[in-house]
Design a protein around this motif. Structure first.
Motif, PDB file in Angstrom:
ATOM      1  N   LEU A 102       0.933  -1.104   0.010  1.00 49.08           N
ATOM      2  CA  LEU A 102       0.110  -0.108  -0.087  1.00 49.08           C
ATOM      3  C   LEU A 102       0.852   1.346   0.026  1.00 49.08           C
ATOM      4  O   LEU A 102       1.712   1.124   0.859  1.00 49.08           O
ATOM      5  N   PRO A 103       0.572   2.196  -0.920  1.00 46.70           N
ATOM      6  CA  PRO A 103       1.465   3.458  -0.912  1.00 46.70           C
ATOM      7  C   PRO A 103       1.136   4.216   0.465  1.00 46.70           C
ATOM      8  O   PRO A 103       0.149   4.230   1.063  1.00 46.70           O
ATOM      9  N   GLU A 104       2.422   4.775   1.109  1.00 46.08           N
ATOM     10  CA  GLU A 104       2.602   5.410   2.096  1.00 46.08           C
ATOM     11  C   GLU A 104       2.895   6.858   1.877  1.00 46.08           C
ATOM     12  O   GLU A 104       3.917   7.014   1.264  1.00 46.08           O
ATOM     13  N   GLU A 105       2.228   8.096   2.546  1.00 50.57           N
ATOM     14  CA  GLU A 105       2.829   9.433   2.403  1.00 50.57           C
ATOM     15  C   GLU A 105       4.283   9.473   3.084  1.00 50.57           C
ATOM     16  O   GLU A 105       4.350   8.912   3.934  1.00 50.57           O
ATOM     17  N   GLY A 106       5.041  10.012   2.460  1.00 51.75           N
ATOM     18  CA  GLY A 106       6.551  10.321   2.739  1.00 51.75           C
ATOM     19  C   GLY A 106       7.581   9.354   2.352  1.00 51.75           C
ATOM     20  O   GLY A 106       8.616   9.488   2.337  1.00 51.75           O
ATOM     21  N   GLU A 107       7.001   8.336   1.703  1.00 53.69           N
ATOM     22  CA  GLU A 107       7.933   7.144   1.244  1.00 53.69           C
ATOM     23  C   GLU A 107       8.550   7.812  -0.434  1.00 53.69           C
ATOM     24  O   GLU A 107       7.574   8.413  -0.957  1.00 53.69           O
ATOM     25  N   THR A 108       9.600   7.150  -0.413  1.00 50.76           N
ATOM     26  CA  THR A 108      10.195   7.553  -1.716  1.00 50.76           C
ATOM     27  C   THR A 108      10.100   6.209  -2.883  1.00 50.76           C
ATOM     28  O   THR A 108      10.282   4.951  -2.154  1.00 50.76           O
ATOM     29  N   TYR A 109       9.798   6.295  -4.010  1.00 50.27           N
ATOM     30  CA  TYR A 109       9.810   5.211  -5.128  1.00 50.27           C
ATOM     31  C   TYR A 109      10.384   5.715  -6.226  1.00 50.27           C
ATOM     32  O   TYR A 109      10.462   6.768  -6.718  1.00 50.27           O
ATOM     33  N   THR A 155     -10.638  11.246  -2.886  1.00 52.26           N
ATOM     34  CA  THR A 155     -10.587  10.678  -4.296  1.00 52.26           C
ATOM     35  C   THR A 155      -9.671   9.526  -4.539  1.00 52.26           C
ATOM     36  O   THR A 155      -9.486   8.825  -5.398  1.00 52.26           O
ATOM     37  N   GLY A 156      -8.496   9.488  -3.489  1.00 53.34           N
ATOM     38  CA  GLY A 156      -7.453   8.483  -3.610  1.00 53.34           C
ATOM     39  C   GLY A 156      -6.441   8.801  -4.405  1.00 53.34           C
ATOM     40  O   GLY A 156      -5.601   7.950  -4.694  1.00 53.34           O
ATOM     41  N   LYS A 157      -6.573  10.047  -5.117  1.00 53.80           N
ATOM     42  CA  LYS A 157      -5.242  10.203  -5.952  1.00 53.80           C
ATOM     43  C   LYS A 157      -4.144  10.721  -5.141  1.00 53.80           C
ATOM     44  O   LYS A 157      -4.073  10.984  -3.879  1.00 53.80           O
ATOM     45  N   TYR A 158      -2.977  10.622  -5.821  1.00 52.69           N
ATOM     46  CA  TYR A 158      -1.585  10.519  -5.189  1.00 52.69           C
ATOM     47  C   TYR A 158      -0.872  11.885  -6.033  1.00 52.69           C
ATOM     48  O   TYR A 158      -0.811  11.934  -7.305  1.00 52.69           O
ATOM     49  N   ARG A 159      -0.227  12.554  -4.926  1.00 46.57           N
ATOM     50  CA  ARG A 159       0.579  13.794  -5.346  1.00 46.57           C
ATOM     51  C   ARG A 159       1.940  13.483  -5.339  1.00 46.57           C
ATOM     52  O   ARG A 159       2.309  13.000  -4.132  1.00 46.57           O
ATOM     53  N   LEU A 160       2.720  13.558  -6.169  1.00 47.70           N
ATOM     54  CA  LEU A 160       4.434  13.303  -6.050  1.00 47.70           C
ATOM     55  C   LEU A 160       5.194  14.485  -6.236  1.00 47.70           C
ATOM     56  O   LEU A 160       4.660  15.721  -6.809  1.00 47.70           O
ATOM     57  N   SER A 161       6.413  14.239  -5.847  1.00 49.21           N
ATOM     58  CA  SER A 161       7.231  15.389  -5.799  1.00 49.21           C
ATOM     59  C   SER A 161       8.562  14.806  -6.217  1.00 49.21           C
ATOM     60  O   SER A 161       8.986  14.129  -5.504  1.00 49.21           O
TER      61      SER A 161
END
Length: 767
Positions: A635-642, A701-707
């Motif tokens: 499961l994706p986690e906020e703050g993790e790097t991918y 919405t379950g959408k993901y914001r990346l940086s």
């Protein structure tokens, strides 16, 4: 008018077996229907009135068939009808045949066919336990000569209690499971498997089964009497000449005895010498007398000589053992033939071994595979998968025969099944591989199925399979005279000792106990004392062979051979199976193409998980596939790097696949700390690999914001542009025109909306 006769047998646990005749198949010589619960078998028997010319044996054929309609199923395949016999049907036919065959009169040679058909089935009851009593009852209500009746029952020990004809569910919990066939007086056949039990426990199981069989035999005798079939048909299938019989014995016995006593281990030498005695006698036969010519011709006389000489040869061998303790190859009654064995004999298979005992030799291979290699079983009552397979091949050259090999025969299926049952309980629990053992018999002179067991153990250990304990097997024989006044139990019997003897008793096991057994009896009145001695002698022989196996390979290989595929098994949540497979299998196929690994998934409904099996000869490809699958189910986690891949570029940013099947938005403002006026300045292209940080998951919405910029250090003195709170409007400066202060338009000026007209013609249809 129908006049059916019906008999009932109480099993003691509320179940009953009913036997009925007089309703169905009345043109057969004998026909009965046997029922237990919802299971119904129809058994018929037909026998020719006369024997075919030149036949001096019992031409018996037993066929057991199951109908898919019996359980409300369709057969598989395009034809949608029953085809060739399954292994289960063949094994059931053999179980019945082995009990019936010795009980026909020695001089009865008419073609006889026994057909048993399952027309109705119970999903939890094993029908093979009823096949024997059905065949015997059909013979009982016929006029065919038969020294029965017999019955067969399955006996199992379930939770410490003996159960007759257990259900499939009970058999799964049994530590002993035996099929026993017997007359009222004698046990004739035994076959089964067990979990390393003692010889005493096996004997106890036989006694429990025989006590039940006696009840079945008495009911059949009552049925025979009521059907009026106590007197059987008259027949005369043999021409005999007592004077010729006596002459053959007088002139051939001493010569045959000398050959039997010579103790030559070469079976071909013995065969040639025994044959030469008979040929010499035939060559010196005098001209036939007028009296003889009235009764038979020259060809019939030669056939009689061969038959009488066979009896002489049999008697010479048996008396040599009973009176002097000398066997055909010179061994003592307890001696095992010389053994040599070698592992890793052929380099290609994952495990291999040659096992040679005397003139019997097996080349056995073991192959390790994945879940995709499992055998799918689709029998009438058994729909399952098998991960441990054993196949036995008996080519003609193994006995020096010049004939072609045409497929797999019943004997090969039966011998392979015995070896399979001997080894399977010692197969390690939770073993990740599918395993197939193939035994090719290269030489045969008795006990080739036991050579398969021993060679199978060696091949498994050579393949690195950590068995619970090694398994070995030995075949025991029996020579006895009338009334068992004298008898001798023979260890590790030859083919001739099997053919000319009274018993073939195969016992397999470990140092701790018996794992499987198969016994066929050809004599009357075998006592439990004889069986006990045979079992103890078999135990000693088994331990001797196990010591040789241990010397050859003390334990399983520490690691598999280099060319064995490596397996890794993962457990994933049941709801994630679809995500790993992907639409139309695209995800899993893509992983296999990228990594070179083979992946299979099966659902475990009881545990609510998916079991993923990954196989490859390359360690790196397995690790890569494991990582990709873990990424899918994670499961994706906020703050993790991918690590992600640029999938598409728009004016305001790029969509990045940062996990398999999961895309996030990398906004143009999150690419760099420097202001970018367009995506062209970012330098990103579709397919680029980028490292991103998940900075937000929208809860609605379950959408993901990346940086990307969040992974670099903020420049010194950097001032963030003022972000306008969502929904807040900027303050207007003096002089700005209020939103509502719009100039009044004059009629006809641009901006005024004309009135719309809608016209409908009577001859047109509205949309």
């Amino acid at each position: 008018m129908l006049k059916p006769i019906k008999k009932t047998i109480e099993l003691g646990d509320g179940r009953t077996i009913t036997i009925e005749t007089g309703k169905l198949a009345k043109q057969a010589d004998g026909a009965v229907e046997v029922r237990m619960g919802n299971t119904m078998l129809l058994a018929t028997v037909c026998s020719a009135k006369d024997a075919n010319e030149g036949v001096d044996f019992m031409p018996l054929t037993v066929e057991y068939k199951e109908k898919y309609a019996s359980i409300g199923r369709y057969p598989g395949g395009f034809l949608k009808r029953e085809g060739r016999a399954s292994d289960y049907e063949i094994l059931t036919s053999r179980l019945v045949d082995r009990v019936l065959r010795p009980l026909f009169p020695d001089n009865y040679h008419a073609e006889t066919f026994v057909n048993i058909v399952m027309f109705s089935a119970d999903a939890n009851e094993a029908p093979d336990a009823l096949a024997g009593i059905a065949a015997s009852a059909a013979l009982a209500v016929s006029d065919i000569p038969f020294n029965g009746p017999i019955s067969e029952v399955r006996v199992a020990r379930v939770d410490g209690e003996w159960v007759i004809n257990p259900t499939f569910a009970q058999m799964e919990r049994a530590d002993i499971e035996l099929m026993v066939g017997a007359t009222y007086d004698n046990i004739m056949m035994v076959e089964g498997e067990m979990n390393e039990v003692s010889e005493a426990e096996l004997l106890e199981a036989l006694k429990v089964a025989h006590a039940e069989i006696k009840k079945h035999c008495l009911v059949q005798l009552e049925l025979m009497k009521e059907a009026g079939k106590e007197v059987k048909r008259e027949y005369n299938h043999e021409i005999n000449d007592d004077a010729l019989r006596a002459d053959v014995r007088e002139k051939c016995y001493d010569k045959a005895y000398a050959i039997a006593r010579a103790g030559n281990a070469d079976k071909h030498w013995r065969a040639e010498n025994f044959k030469s005695v008979c040929e010499e006698y035939i060559a010196n036969l005098p001209e036939m007398t007028a009296e003889q010519l009235e009764n038979y011709n020259e060809d019939q006389r030669i056939a009689m000589v061969k038959r009488y000489y066979h009896d002489v040869e049999k008697e010479a061998m048996r008396r040599c053992v009973l009176d002097e303790g000398i066997r055909l190859d010179g061994r003592s009654t307890t001696q095992i033939r010389p053994i040599w064995c070698e592992i890793d004999y052929v380099p290609g298979p994952h495990g291999s071994a040659v096992f040679t005992r005397g003139e019997t030799q097996a080349l056995v291979t073991a192959t390790l595979g994945t879940t995709l290699d499992e055998k799918i079983v689709d029998d009438v009552l058994n729909q399952s998968k098998e991960r441990f397979l054993l196949h036995y091949n008996f080519p003609p050259f193994s006995t020096g025969e010049a004939r072609p090999q045409r497929g797999v025969g019943r004997r090969e299926i039966g011998h392979g099944n015995l070896a399979h049952r001997a080894l399977k309980r010692m197969f390690p629990d939770g073993f990740p591989y599918t395993c197939r053992i193939v035994s090719d018999i290269l030489e045969s002179n008795g006990s080739s199925s036991m050579a398969t067991v021993c060679g199978g153990t060696l091949a498994l250990l050579d393949a690195g399979v950590k068995m619970k304990r090694p398994v070995a097997g030995v075949a025991m024989g029996l020579i006895s005279d009338a009334g068992n006044v004298k008898y001798a139990v023979l260890s590790d019997i030859l083919g001739d000792e099997d053919h000319l003897g009274d018993m073939d008793f195969k016992v397999t096991g470990t140092t701790d106990g018996i794992t499987a057994t198969q016994m066929d009896i050809k004599c009357d009145g075998l006592s439990y004392e004889v069986l006990e001695k045979a079992l103890e002698q078999a135990r000693q022989g088994r331990l001797h062979i196990l010591n040789i196996i241990k010397e050859t390979i003390p334990e399983a290989r520490e690691d598999y051979k280099p060319h064995v595929p490596r397996l890794v098994t993962l457990e994933i949540p049941k709801e994630m199976i679809g995500a790993v497979i992907g639409p139309q299998g695209k995800i899993i196929q893509g992983i296999q193409e990228e990594t070179g690994a083979t992946i299979s998934i099966e659902e475990d409904e009881e545990r609510g998980i998916g079991r993923v099996e990954i196989a490859s000869k390359d360690k790196e490809s397995i690790e890569s596939a494991v990582a990709k699958i873990k990424a899918i189910v994670a499961l994706p986690e906020e703050g993790e790097t991918y690590e992600g891949t640029v999938r598409s570029i728009l004016d305001f940013g790029a969509f990045i696949e940062f996990m398999p099947g999961k895309d996030g938005l990398l906004h143009i403002s999150e690419i760099s700390w420097n202001r970018l006026d367009s995506m062209e300045q970012s330098g990103l292209k579709e397919g680029d690999k980028v490292t991103v940080k998940l900075i937000e998951i929208d809860k609605k919405t379950g959408k993901y914001r990346l940086s990307m910029r969040a992974l670099t250090e903020k420049p010194e003195g950097y001032v963030e542009r003022e972000q306008r709170p969502r929904g807040e409007r900027p303050q207007r400066r003096d002089g700005d025109r209020p939103r509502g202060d719009r100039p009044q338009r004059r009629d006809g000026e641009r901006g005024e909306r004309p009135q719309r007209r809608f016209t409908h013609r009577p001859d047109e249809k509205k949309d």
